[in-house]
Design a protein around this motif. Sequence first.
Motif, PDB file in Angstrom:
ATOM      1  N   UNK A  27       0.828  -1.210   0.000  1.00 24.93           N
ATOM      2  CA  UNK A  27       0.000   0.000   0.000  1.00 24.93           C
ATOM      3  C   UNK A  27       0.862   1.261   0.000  1.00 24.93           C
ATOM      4  N   UNK A  28       1.904   1.266   0.811  1.00 25.24           N
ATOM      5  CA  UNK A  28       2.794   2.434   0.869  1.00 25.24           C
ATOM      6  C   UNK A  28       3.607   2.544  -0.418  1.00 25.24           C
ATOM      7  N   UNK A  29       4.207   1.440  -0.857  1.00 30.53           N
ATOM      8  CA  UNK A  29       5.041   1.481  -2.064  1.00 30.53           C
ATOM      9  C   UNK A  29       4.259   1.896  -3.304  1.00 30.53           C
ATOM     10  N   UNK A  30       3.009   1.462  -3.414  1.00 35.94           N
ATOM     11  CA  UNK A  30       2.222   1.728  -4.621  1.00 35.94           C
ATOM     12  C   UNK A  30       1.464   3.055  -4.604  1.00 35.94           C
ATOM     13  N   UNK A  31       1.260   3.626  -3.425  1.00 37.89           N
ATOM     14  CA  UNK A  31       0.400   4.802  -3.342  1.00 37.89           C
ATOM     15  C   UNK A  31       1.061   6.066  -2.806  1.00 37.89           C
ATOM     16  N   UNK A  32       2.310   5.961  -2.364  1.00 41.43           N
ATOM     17  CA  UNK A  32       2.955   7.121  -1.741  1.00 41.43           C
ATOM     18  C   UNK A  32       4.378   7.314  -2.240  1.00 41.43           C
ATOM     19  N   UNK A  33       4.799   8.573  -2.226  1.00 33.49           N
ATOM     20  CA  UNK A  33       6.188   8.943  -2.459  1.00 33.49           C
ATOM     21  C   UNK A  33       6.704   9.572  -1.176  1.00 33.49           C
ATOM     22  N   UNK A  34       8.013   9.694  -1.058  1.00 38.42           N
ATOM     23  CA  UNK A  34       8.627  10.227   0.147  1.00 38.42           C
ATOM     24  C   UNK A  34       9.320  11.554  -0.151  1.00 38.42           C
ATOM     25  N   UNK A  35       9.256  12.461   0.809  1.00 41.63           N
ATOM     26  CA  UNK A  35       9.973  13.732   0.713  1.00 41.63           C
ATOM     27  C   UNK A  35      10.669  13.987   2.045  1.00 41.63           C
ATOM     28  N   UNK A  45      12.648  15.746   8.736  1.00 41.01           N
ATOM     29  CA  UNK A  45      11.322  15.123   8.629  1.00 41.01           C
ATOM     30  C   UNK A  45      11.246  14.248   7.392  1.00 41.01           C
ATOM     31  N   UNK A  46      10.670  13.071   7.555  1.00 42.87           N
ATOM     32  CA  UNK A  46      10.395  12.158   6.449  1.00 42.87           C
ATOM     33  C   UNK A  46       8.883  12.138   6.277  1.00 42.87           C
ATOM     34  N   UNK A  47       8.434  12.624   5.121  1.00 45.18           N
ATOM     35  CA  UNK A  47       7.000  12.728   4.860  1.00 45.18           C
ATOM     36  C   UNK A  47       6.602  11.787   3.725  1.00 45.18           C
ATOM     37  N   UNK A  48       5.415  11.215   3.824  1.00 36.27           N
ATOM     38  CA  UNK A  48       4.823  10.449   2.729  1.00 36.27           C
ATOM     39  C   UNK A  48       3.700  11.285   2.145  1.00 36.27           C
ATOM     40  N   UNK A  49       3.699  11.408   0.840  1.00 36.36           N
ATOM     41  CA  UNK A  49       2.614  12.147   0.198  1.00 36.36           C
ATOM     42  C   UNK A  49       2.037  11.281  -0.913  1.00 36.36           C
ATOM     43  N   UNK A  50       0.758  11.453  -1.217  1.00 42.04           N
ATOM     44  CA  UNK A  50       0.116  10.620  -2.237  1.00 42.04           C
ATOM     45  C   UNK A  50       0.838  10.696  -3.573  1.00 42.04           C
ATOM     46  N   UNK A  59       6.929  20.269  -6.358  1.00 46.43           N
ATOM     47  CA  UNK A  59       8.173  21.036  -6.486  1.00 46.43           C
ATOM     48  C   UNK A  59       7.938  22.505  -6.182  1.00 46.43           C
ATOM     49  N   UNK A  60       6.829  23.056  -6.603  1.00 46.45           N
ATOM     50  CA  UNK A  60       6.560  24.467  -6.327  1.00 46.45           C
ATOM     51  C   UNK A  60       6.309  24.684  -4.838  1.00 46.45           C
ATOM     52  N   UNK A  61       5.710  23.717  -4.162  1.00 46.80           N
ATOM     53  CA  UNK A  61       5.522  23.823  -2.714  1.00 46.80           C
ATOM     54  C   UNK A  61       6.865  23.892  -1.998  1.00 46.80           C
ATOM     55  N   UNK A  62       7.831  23.088  -2.435  1.00 47.87           N
ATOM     56  CA  UNK A  62       9.161  23.073  -1.811  1.00 47.87           C
ATOM     57  C   UNK A  62       9.857  24.421  -1.992  1.00 47.87           C
ATOM     58  N   UNK A  63       9.606  25.108  -3.104  1.00 46.74           N
ATOM     59  CA  UNK A  63      10.301  26.368  -3.361  1.00 46.74           C
ATOM     60  C   UNK A  63       9.789  27.509  -2.481  1.00 46.74           C
ATOM     61  N   UNK A  64       8.679  27.327  -1.798  1.00 47.45           N
ATOM     62  CA  UNK A  64       8.155  28.369  -0.922  1.00 47.45           C
ATOM     63  C   UNK A  64       8.309  28.001   0.558  1.00 47.45           C
ATOM     64  N   UNK A  65       9.250  27.106   0.858  1.00 46.97           N
ATOM     65  CA  UNK A  65       9.601  26.742   2.234  1.00 46.97           C
ATOM     66  C   UNK A  65       8.448  26.155   3.041  1.00 46.97           C
ATOM     67  N   UNK A  66       7.732  25.228   2.467  1.00 50.88           N
ATOM     68  CA  UNK A  66       6.705  24.489   3.193  1.00 50.88           C
ATOM     69  C   UNK A  66       7.406  23.611   4.221  1.00 50.88           C
ATOM     70  N   UNK A  67       6.860  23.524   5.434  1.00 50.60           N
ATOM     71  CA  UNK A  67       7.507  22.741   6.489  1.00 50.60           C
ATOM     72  C   UNK A  67       7.216  21.252   6.378  1.00 50.60           C
ATOM     73  N   UNK A  68       6.244  20.857   5.560  1.00 52.88           N
ATOM     74  CA  UNK A  68       5.939  19.452   5.352  1.00 52.88           C
ATOM     75  C   UNK A  68       4.614  19.299   4.648  1.00 52.88           C
ATOM     76  N   UNK A  69       4.436  18.156   4.036  1.00 58.09           N
ATOM     77  CA  UNK A  69       3.176  17.863   3.370  1.00 58.09           C
ATOM     78  C   UNK A  69       2.940  16.364   3.418  1.00 58.09           C
ATOM     79  N   UNK A  70       1.718  15.945   3.663  1.00 58.54           N
ATOM     80  CA  UNK A  70       1.414  14.520   3.701  1.00 58.54           C
ATOM     81  C   UNK A  70       1.417  13.966   5.104  1.00 58.54           C
ATOM     82  N   UNK A  71       1.772  12.696   5.231  1.00 58.83           N
ATOM     83  CA  UNK A  71       1.812  11.993   6.514  1.00 58.83           C
ATOM     84  C   UNK A  71       3.236  12.060   7.051  1.00 58.83           C
ATOM     85  N   UNK A  72       3.383  12.488   8.295  1.00 62.36           N
ATOM     86  CA  UNK A  72       4.702  12.494   8.924  1.00 62.36           C
ATOM     87  C   UNK A  72       5.086  11.045   9.216  1.00 62.36           C
ATOM     88  N   UNK A  73       5.986  10.494   8.398  1.00 63.70           N
ATOM     89  CA  UNK A  73       6.402   9.093   8.542  1.00 63.70           C
ATOM     90  C   UNK A  73       7.439   8.937   9.639  1.00 63.70           C
TER      91      UNK A  73
END
Length: 190
Positions: A27-35, A45-50, A59-73
């Motif tokens: 489920x994790x391997x097929x449905x999520x990526x890691x950032x 922080x290790x985050x899983x996002x859909x 990528x645009x979210x990362x350029x504006x200094x987002x502190x995280x997105x998705x599930x905090x893994x």
Amino acid sequence: MAFEKETIFSELIDFIRTCFDEHAVSSIENNFHMALFSSLKGWTKVMLYPARLDSTLFKSLRSVNVVGTGVLAGWIWGGRFIPSPHLYNFIKGFAKKIGCGIVAKPQGVKAFLYGNDLLLASFEEGLPPILKGRPVAVIDRDDYTAIGIGIASLDLEEIKSLLKKGKMLTPIVKNIFDLGIHIRNEEFFY
């Protein structure tokens, strides 16, 4: 400190495989990526996002200094992957097997949420495997929610042996992260 994303993802999948089941892994391997997101005091922080999240948007979210997105893994701390209670609670919602957890009595839950280690006196039940030196979730017996993550000081057989001997003040889980940090130190998350 630079980390190889593939190595961290591999450690994350190994944790899921050990503590849950192959259904959770797929489920994790097929449905999520890691950032990875840098944060305070050497924690990354290790985050899983859909996976369906558009990569351009991400990528645009990362350029504006987002502190995280998705599930905090979890986090990278001290050069190793430490899973979060958020990951544990997220996966237990669809996993068929739940392990790597110590169910704590109410007094242990309270103490752990205040940043203390979990003592044998608060041990209610072990969800194998519990391996000395490896991450385990500390679980509230009232609702089976992970309230924190620690490093097992003993394996499950050692815990049971000390229980029979009445060594109730022996620390069995070293507190690494607990949900009480939200109240004690809100800067931890930035």
